[in-house]
Design an enzyme around this catalytic site. Sequence first.
Site, PDB file in Angstrom:
ATOM      1  N   ASN A   1      21.049  28.071  11.591  1.00  0.00           N
ATOM      2  CA  ASN A   1      19.871  28.066  10.749  1.00  0.00           C
ATOM      3  C   ASN A   1      20.268  28.683   9.416  1.00  0.00           C
ATOM      4  OD1 ASN A   1      17.257  29.338   9.652  1.00  0.00           O
ATOM      5  ND2 ASN A   1      16.533  28.031  11.319  1.00  0.00           N
TER       6      ASN A   1
ATOM      7  N   GLU B   1      25.968  29.555  24.580  1.00  0.00           N
ATOM      8  CA  GLU B   1      25.828  30.211  25.875  1.00  0.00           C
ATOM      9  C   GLU B   1      24.378  30.611  26.138  1.00  0.00           C
ATOM     10  OE1 GLU B   1      29.836  31.597  24.100  1.00  0.00           O
ATOM     11  OE2 GLU B   1      27.870  30.951  23.372  1.00  0.00           O
TER      12      GLU B   1
ATOM     13  N   CYS C   1      25.883  37.287  23.727  1.00  0.00           N
ATOM     14  CA  CYS C   1      25.966  36.324  24.834  1.00  0.00           C
ATOM     15  C   CYS C   1      26.490  36.989  26.096  1.00  0.00           C
ATOM     16  CB  CYS C   1      26.853  35.137  24.448  1.00  0.00           C
ATOM     17  SG  CYS C   1      26.070  34.059  23.238  1.00  0.00           S
TER      18      CYS C   1
ATOM     19  N   CYS D   1      30.257  35.844  22.199  1.00  0.00           N
ATOM     20  CA  CYS D   1      30.000  37.045  21.406  1.00  0.00           C
ATOM     21  C   CYS D   1      29.377  38.121  22.301  1.00  0.00           C
ATOM     22  CB  CYS D   1      29.071  36.712  20.238  1.00  0.00           C
ATOM     23  SG  CYS D   1      27.351  36.383  20.705  1.00  0.00           S
TER      24      CYS D   1
END
Length: 125
Positions: free
Chosen positions: A50, A60, A98, A95
């Site tokens: 975005n 994930e 996640c 990350c």
Amino acid sequence: METKNFDRKELIKIAIENQKNSYAPYSSYNVSAALLTSSGKIYTGVNVENASYPAGVCAERTAICKAVSDGEREICAIAIVGGKNYTVKDFCAPCGICRQTMREFCDPKKMRVIFAKSQDEYKEL
């Protein structure tokens, strides 16, 4: 579902095929995940970027949210692929956010996380 007995190559194949659905117009880094739940169902997810950077979501977490919204509560395995312009060349790890989300819905002693370059080249933790 027993975590040891699942088709890793099929899970990776599904993640690779799903990468085409990634929406990454800002980074051009397209990520896809395929996760296996304890019921044997497979859910996919992709990263959705975005213009307001923090509003994006990782592949994930997309897959996890789809599974949880269908009533699933236990992840057995997840295969993750990613790369620039829909090309998988390197391993792609989740990350921190996640990883924390995965931890919420798995047994960390049993869950398998697969980072894949192809169906034949992958790392499993």
